[in-house]
Design a protein around this motif. Sequence first.
Motif, PDB file in Angstrom:
ATOM      1  N   GLY A  66       7.378   5.987 -11.553  1.00 23.93           N
ATOM      2  CA  GLY A  66       7.011   4.639 -11.153  1.00 23.93           C
ATOM      3  C   GLY A  66       8.174   3.688 -11.391  1.00 23.93           C
ATOM      4  O   GLY A  66       9.295   4.111 -11.717  1.00 23.93           O
ATOM      5  N   THR A  67       7.916   2.412 -11.234  1.00 28.36           N
ATOM      6  CA  THR A  67       8.935   1.393 -11.490  1.00 28.36           C
ATOM      7  C   THR A  67       8.459   0.489 -12.610  1.00 28.36           C
ATOM      8  O   THR A  67       7.259   0.286 -12.805  1.00 28.36           O
ATOM      9  CB  THR A  67       9.214   0.552 -10.234  1.00 28.36           C
ATOM     10  OG1 THR A  67       7.997  -0.033  -9.780  1.00 28.36           O
ATOM     11  CG2 THR A  67       9.811   1.407  -9.121  1.00 28.36           C
ATOM     12  N   ALA A  68       9.426  -0.061 -13.345  1.00 28.17           N
ATOM     13  CA  ALA A  68       9.121  -0.952 -14.456  1.00 28.17           C
ATOM     14  C   ALA A  68       9.925  -2.243 -14.294  1.00 28.17           C
ATOM     15  O   ALA A  68      11.112  -2.208 -13.954  1.00 28.17           O
ATOM     16  CB  ALA A  68       9.464  -0.287 -15.784  1.00 28.17           C
ATOM     17  N   VAL A  69       9.250  -3.362 -14.524  1.00 26.93           N
ATOM     18  CA  VAL A  69       9.884  -4.675 -14.411  1.00 26.93           C
ATOM     19  C   VAL A  69       9.548  -5.476 -15.668  1.00 26.93           C
ATOM     20  O   VAL A  69       8.376  -5.559 -16.067  1.00 26.93           O
ATOM     21  CB  VAL A  69       9.364  -5.422 -13.154  1.00 26.93           C
ATOM     22  CG1 VAL A  69       9.961  -6.816 -13.071  1.00 26.93           C
ATOM     23  CG2 VAL A  69       9.652  -4.628 -11.901  1.00 26.93           C
ATOM     24  N   THR A  82       6.750  -7.575 -22.649  1.00 25.04           N
ATOM     25  CA  THR A  82       5.710  -7.319 -21.657  1.00 25.04           C
ATOM     26  C   THR A  82       6.383  -6.744 -20.414  1.00 25.04           C
ATOM     27  O   THR A  82       7.322  -7.338 -19.879  1.00 25.04           O
ATOM     28  CB  THR A  82       4.947  -8.613 -21.313  1.00 25.04           C
ATOM     29  OG1 THR A  82       4.434  -9.174 -22.526  1.00 25.04           O
ATOM     30  CG2 THR A  82       3.801  -8.334 -20.363  1.00 25.04           C
ATOM     31  N   VAL A  83       5.871  -5.584 -19.966  1.00 20.59           N
ATOM     32  CA  VAL A  83       6.464  -4.873 -18.838  1.00 20.59           C
ATOM     33  C   VAL A  83       5.370  -4.523 -17.837  1.00 20.59           C
ATOM     34  O   VAL A  83       4.285  -4.090 -18.219  1.00 20.59           O
ATOM     35  CB  VAL A  83       7.165  -3.568 -19.312  1.00 20.59           C
ATOM     36  CG1 VAL A  83       7.764  -2.802 -18.143  1.00 20.59           C
ATOM     37  CG2 VAL A  83       8.228  -3.877 -20.350  1.00 20.59           C
ATOM     38  N   ASP A 145      14.385  -0.047 -18.577  1.00 23.31           N
ATOM     39  CA  ASP A 145      14.787   0.983 -17.628  1.00 23.31           C
ATOM     40  C   ASP A 145      13.888   0.790 -16.404  1.00 23.31           C
ATOM     41  O   ASP A 145      12.666   0.802 -16.534  1.00 23.31           O
ATOM     42  CB  ASP A 145      14.581   2.373 -18.241  1.00 23.31           C
ATOM     43  CG  ASP A 145      15.059   3.510 -17.357  1.00 23.31           C
ATOM     44  OD1 ASP A 145      15.255   3.302 -16.138  1.00 23.31           O
ATOM     45  OD2 ASP A 145      15.227   4.629 -17.882  1.00 23.31           O
ATOM     46  N   PRO A 146      14.478   0.589 -15.225  1.00 24.99           N
ATOM     47  CA  PRO A 146      13.652   0.314 -14.041  1.00 24.99           C
ATOM     48  C   PRO A 146      12.809   1.508 -13.605  1.00 24.99           C
ATOM     49  O   PRO A 146      11.897   1.363 -12.788  1.00 24.99           O
ATOM     50  CB  PRO A 146      14.675  -0.052 -12.962  1.00 24.99           C
ATOM     51  CG  PRO A 146      15.961   0.525 -13.427  1.00 24.99           C
ATOM     52  CD  PRO A 146      15.900   0.564 -14.924  1.00 24.99           C
TER      53      PRO A 146
END
Length: 152
Positions: A66-69, A82-83, A145-146
């Motif tokens: 997945g992606t993380a922001v 908070t991600v 880490d994206p």
Amino acid sequence: MSGIGGSSSSDPYDSDPYGDSSSSDAYDLGASTGDSDGGTYRSRPARRSTPTASSSGGTAQTLKDGTAVLIRCASTDDPYATVEVRNPNGREGLFTVRISFRDEHGLTVIDSSDQVSVSAKDEATVRVPVASTGRVDEIDHCEVDPRATADQ
């Protein structure tokens, strides 16, 4: 008398039933074995089967990462980053988020990670704690880490 494969021998066991040659020795591929009567048995290699997909007991497919922001970095008032994590898969998955808490010089104060379960084609928010709350005052910014790694 002519055999099936064109051999001129009258012995049906000497004919080439596959029509490859006029000699029965032409397809002897070393598969001859002697039997107790002194006779010889020759086997023709069978047609090879076509490989097919097999099931290993489940229909689960490998999850894509997945992606993380980063939504908000940790502070002394709130020692959690908070991600937001997005799941691109068609089924629910568990994802690992990695975050680096850095000082004003860009040096890593603390590396941390956490896991979050995300529904299919959805997003979820996770609060990643600062592992050592005694160092929160050293944190200037966070780097996420994206890629949120899918846990299989």
